[in-house]
Structure formats: structure tokens, C-alpha cells
Design an enzyme around this catalytic site. Structure first.
Site, PDB file in Angstrom:
ATOM      1  N   MET A   1       0.837  -1.194   0.000  1.00 35.70           N
ATOM      2  CA  MET A   1       0.000   0.000   0.000  1.00 35.70           C
ATOM      3  C   MET A   1       0.870   1.242   0.000  1.00 35.70           C
ATOM      4  SD  MET A   1      -3.041  -1.087   2.657  1.00 35.70           S
ATOM      5  CE  MET A   1      -3.975   0.418   2.310  1.00 35.70           C
ATOM      6  N   SER A   2       0.425   2.224  -0.801  1.00 33.50           N
ATOM      7  CA  SER A   2       1.221   3.436  -0.960  1.00 33.50           C
ATOM      8  C   SER A   2       0.677   4.614  -0.173  1.00 33.50           C
ATOM      9  CB  SER A   2       1.270   3.822  -2.438  1.00 33.50           C
ATOM     10  OG  SER A   2      -0.041   4.149  -2.885  1.00 33.50           O
ATOM     11  N   GLY A   3      -0.567   4.499   0.307  1.00 30.47           N
ATOM     12  CA  GLY A   3      -1.211   5.634   0.944  1.00 30.47           C
ATOM     13  C   GLY A   3      -2.161   6.356   0.018  1.00 30.47           C
ATOM     14  N   GLY A   4      -2.253   5.891  -1.230  1.00 27.64           N
ATOM     15  CA  GLY A   4      -3.155   6.498  -2.188  1.00 27.64           C
ATOM     16  C   GLY A   4      -4.489   5.773  -2.256  1.00 27.64           C
ATOM     17  N   ASP A   6      -5.883   4.206  -4.821  1.00 28.12           N
ATOM     18  CA  ASP A   6      -5.899   2.957  -5.575  1.00 28.12           C
ATOM     19  C   ASP A   6      -5.528   1.756  -4.715  1.00 28.12           C
ATOM     20  OD1 ASP A   6      -6.629   4.257  -7.953  1.00 28.12           O
ATOM     21  OD2 ASP A   6      -4.546   4.739  -8.410  1.00 28.12           O
ATOM     22  N   SER A   7      -4.446   1.862  -3.962  1.00 28.46           N
ATOM     23  CA  SER A   7      -4.048   0.734  -3.117  1.00 28.46           C
ATOM     24  C   SER A   7      -5.007   0.563  -1.937  1.00 28.46           C
ATOM     25  CB  SER A   7      -2.602   0.901  -2.613  1.00 28.46           C
ATOM     26  OG  SER A   7      -2.466   2.061  -1.829  1.00 28.46           O
ATOM     27  N   MET A  26       6.154   0.310   1.505  1.00 28.16           N
ATOM     28  CA  MET A  26       7.567   0.404   1.157  1.00 28.16           C
ATOM     29  C   MET A  26       8.077   1.827   1.363  1.00 28.16           C
ATOM     30  SD  MET A  26       8.156  -1.784  -2.319  1.00 28.16           S
ATOM     31  CE  MET A  26       7.511  -0.436  -3.302  1.00 28.16           C
ATOM     32  N   CYS A  94      12.017   0.384 -10.622  1.00 23.10           N
ATOM     33  CA  CYS A  94      11.548   0.256  -9.242  1.00 23.10           C
ATOM     34  C   CYS A  94      10.608  -0.941  -9.117  1.00 23.10           C
ATOM     35  CB  CYS A  94      10.837   1.533  -8.802  1.00 23.10           C
ATOM     36  SG  CYS A  94      10.141   1.433  -7.135  1.00 23.10           S
ATOM     37  N   GLY A 117      -2.104  -1.774  -6.395  1.00 26.06           N
ATOM     38  CA  GLY A 117      -3.146  -0.921  -6.962  1.00 26.06           C
ATOM     39  C   GLY A 117      -2.865  -0.483  -8.374  1.00 26.06           C
ATOM     40  N   CYS A 204       9.086   9.359  -8.039  1.00 24.24           N
ATOM     41  CA  CYS A 204       8.785   9.315  -6.609  1.00 24.24           C
ATOM     42  C   CYS A 204       9.809  10.054  -5.758  1.00 24.24           C
ATOM     43  CB  CYS A 204       8.658   7.862  -6.152  1.00 24.24           C
ATOM     44  SG  CYS A 204      10.135   6.874  -6.381  1.00 24.24           S
TER      45      CYS A 204
END
Length: 374
Positions: A1-4, A6-7, A26, A94, A117, A204
Site C-alpha cells: 500500500m502506498s497511501g493512495g 488505488d491501493s 515500502m 523500481c 493498486g 517518486c
């Protein structure tokens, strides 16, 4: 999960099913390398959002620090390409080296799956029929194919083209059948904390608030050189380093009656050559040479690549419609892709991806362009 968003929606979709589910965040970039402090760091907000969503969904979550792996496997190779005047795409490496590489290696069980996501899809298919497997056909296990998702406007399969088959086999892309508008609507319906969060754009580690040139200048020593008119040979200005421009970019040279665009970069002379107008013939090329090519199915490249070539679809930038092209393997092992129609603004260092309709076959790094119309 990225915090956005979508995830977050991906996590909710899976949480509603019968999975033994946990979340991982990550941390790929350490701002202490730049400023010596973590204050005001964007990853902290991302991590907080991940934890908020996981608390709401009742999921265990952990943060994994992969900043060292990102530095050595992604950032340093990209710096070398930028310094040499090429245009790398760190996001592709990445995914290959970190998300579906180092992170997947850390999964506790080989039976674990990694869901993301990404707007991408995966299908399972039997290997192609050949003389060697004619009598055993159907006995081989199906293999994963990377496919385009429903929402072509958000398609991210280009960024996943370097992910190896073994990692792709353990990947899940739950957003494949949804449009971005549907994902946002689901997040709002479920009251997810990230429902109204804006999309992150750009590389990023650079972030959205900093200029790329200012950021890269912290790692690559300035090496000023001339900006030269390709047609007349006249010096029109100066550049701070080859990394500051890419092929096809508006050079923004003051005092010119017409916009000038970057047509060529010469690392030996440390010079950038420009031409007038965005449709100048020197901005186009007929074919490209691609190195370090990897097929996702390494042992089953498409038929014809060692002869007349395989005709498919080519993409060399994320935000472009794929175009017809023929891929051939030369005697030295390098790959040549010939476009059906000459293409504009193709830069070395970019990643060329080959498709069979909506099936992603593999990719490599562009090392040369040929057949300029100038």
C-alpha cells in the site's frame, strides 16, 4: 500500500474476500540522504494514511525500508544514464528491482501473493504450440500474461513490462476491471480515509514540489555546454548539463522568433542540438536499437524475431498510444525495432515495450535511434 486511493481500494476489495491478508508499505527514499533530517518528509504522511486505512479494515500492516535497495538498484543506474545524456525511467526499474524484486524476496512464504493498486491485468495461458511440445501440449502448466486493464486512460502496464515471469505469477491486480472513476466512487462509498486524496505524479524521489534540475544537480556535478542550432551551427545558448533536456523538449531559448526543440544530444562534445518547430524532420526516427532486452516468457519469444521479424505494437513512453512496429534480433544479440511510421521524440535511455495486441511481451533500453528524416 502506498497511501493512495488505488491501493486503499485494492485492500478493501481483498479484505471483503476470503484472504489471509496483511499490508506492507515500502519506504524507498530516505530524505536524510539529502537534508540530514526526516522532518517534513512525504513518506510519513503516506505511512500514516496506510495505517488509517488498515485500522478501518482491521488489517495488520508493516513498513519495510527498501531505500538502500532502491538507491543501488534504481537510483544510481539512473544517475549514470542522466549524466550520459540519456532519459531513464526509474519507475519501471523500481517495479522490477524493488516492488516485485526485493520486496517479494522478503515475503515470508513462497505461497504468498503480492497485490498492488496498479491499473493492469493478468491472464493465464498455455505456452505456444511447437514441434518440441506437440505431444505434451496441454500437460504444461499455464503461464502468466501481463495484459492491459479496462481503463486504458490509467493503464500502467508499461511500468510493469520488466517484471519477470516468476514475480508476475505471484501478482494480483484487483483494479483490472475498474475505471478510475469507479475506484474513486468506491472509496467514497466505503468512507476510506484516502477517498479524496489527489493522485501523485512524477518520479517518486523527486516529488511534485521540486524542480527536476534542482534535484539532480545535488547528485550530478554541473557540466555546462553549448546549445547549438542543428541547421546553421550557431550557438544559441548554454545548458547546465545534458540531463536538463530530453529529446523532443521545448528548449525555451530566449530571444528566438520560433520555438526550438531538442533534436540531438552529443555526450562527447557535451552539446545539445535544437531545431525550429515541433514537426521538424530531425525530431523523427525510423527505427531504434534496444539493449538488455528481456522477454517476460524468456524461453518463448514470438516467432520470426530471428528472421523477418515479429510485427506487434510498440510503446516507448508511458503517456502514448502504442504504434505498429517490427522487432528483430540481430546477430550480436541486440534488438532492432522498426516503426511502421517514423516516430518523434524518441530518446536513448527510454524503455521500449513490445505488445501482441494487449499482451505485453517484454522490454529493453533504447541505446540508439536510426533513420532520421533530416
Amino acid at each position: 500500500m502506498s497511501g493512495g486511493v488505488d491501493s486503499s481500494v485494492t485492500a478493501k476489495l481483498l479484505a471483503d474476500q476470503d484472504y489471509d491478508l496483511s499490508a506492507v508499505f515500502m519506504r524507498n527514499w530516505d530524505t536524510r540522504d539529502e537534508s540530514g533530517t526526516d522532518s517534513g518528509c512525504e513518506w510519513k504522511k503516506d505511512w500514516e494514511d496506510v495505517q488509517r486505512v488498515c485500522r478501518m479494515l482491521g488489517l495488520k500492516c508493516e513498513m519495510v525500508d527498501l531505500s538502500r535497495e532502491y538507491w543501488t538498484r534504481v537510483f544510481e543506474p539512473a544517475l549514470d544514464l542522466w549524466e550520459a545524456g540519456s532519459t531513464p525511467n526509474p519507475d519501471i526499474w523500481c517495479n522490477k528491482e524493488v516492488k516485485f524484486g526485493a520486496l517479494m524476496d522478503r515475503l515470508t512464504s513462497k505461497n504468498s501473493w503480492l497485490a498492488t493498486g496498479h491499473y493492469a491485468d493478468k491472464k493465464w495461458a498455455l505456452p505456444p504450440l511447437s514441434v518440441s511440445n506437440l505431444f505434451a501440449y496441454g500437460k504444461f502448466p499455464p503461464r502468466p500474461q501481463l495484459r492491459r486493464p479496462l481503463d486504458r486512460s490509467k493503464d500502467q502496464t508499461y511500468y510493469l513490462a520488466a517484471v519477470p515471469e516468476a514475480s508476475l505469477a505471484r501478482a494480483l491486480f484487483p483494479l483490472a476491471p475498474y475505471k478510475k472513476t469507479e475506484v474513486r466512487a468506491m472509496a467514497q462509498k466505503w468512507g476510506l480515509p484516502t477517498a479524496s486524496r489527489e493522485e501523485s505524479m512524477g518520479i517518486c524521489f523527486v516529488g511534485e514540489k521540486r524542480k527536476f534540475d534542482d534535484f539532480i544537480a545535488q547528485y550530478i556535478p554541473p557540466k555546462p555546454g553549448p546549445i547549438i542550432d542543428l541547421e546553421g551551427g550557431r550557438i544559441l545558448g548554454r545548458h547546465p548539463g545534458l540531463y536538463s533536456y530530453t529529446i523532443g523538449q521545448n528548449a525555451r531559448i530566449k530571444g528566438m522568433h520560433q520555438k526550438m526543440f531538442v533534436a540531438k544530444k552529443d555526450p562527447k562534445e557535451n552539446a545539445i542540438y535544437v531545431v525550429p518547430g515541433p514537426e521538424h524532420p530531425a525530431l523523427y526516427c525510423a527505427s531504434i536499437t534496444v539493449d538488455k532486452w528481456k522477454w517476460i516468457w524468456e524461453d518463448a519469444p514470438p516467432t520470426g524475431i530471428d528472421g523477418e521479424g515479429f510485427r506487434g505494437r510498440v510503446q516507448y513512453r508511458h503517456r502514448m498510444v502504442d504504434v505498429p512496429g517490427t522487432i528483430q534480433r540481430r546477430a550480436d544479440g541486440t534488438i532492432r525495432i522498426t516503426f511502421q511510421k517514423p516516430q518523434s521524440s524518441v530518446a536513448t535511455g527510454q524503455v521500449a515495450v513490445m505488445w501482441n495486441r494487449d499482451w505485453c511481451l517484454g522490454c529493453g533500453i533504447i541505446t540508439a535511434t536510426e533513420g532520421s528524416l533530416h
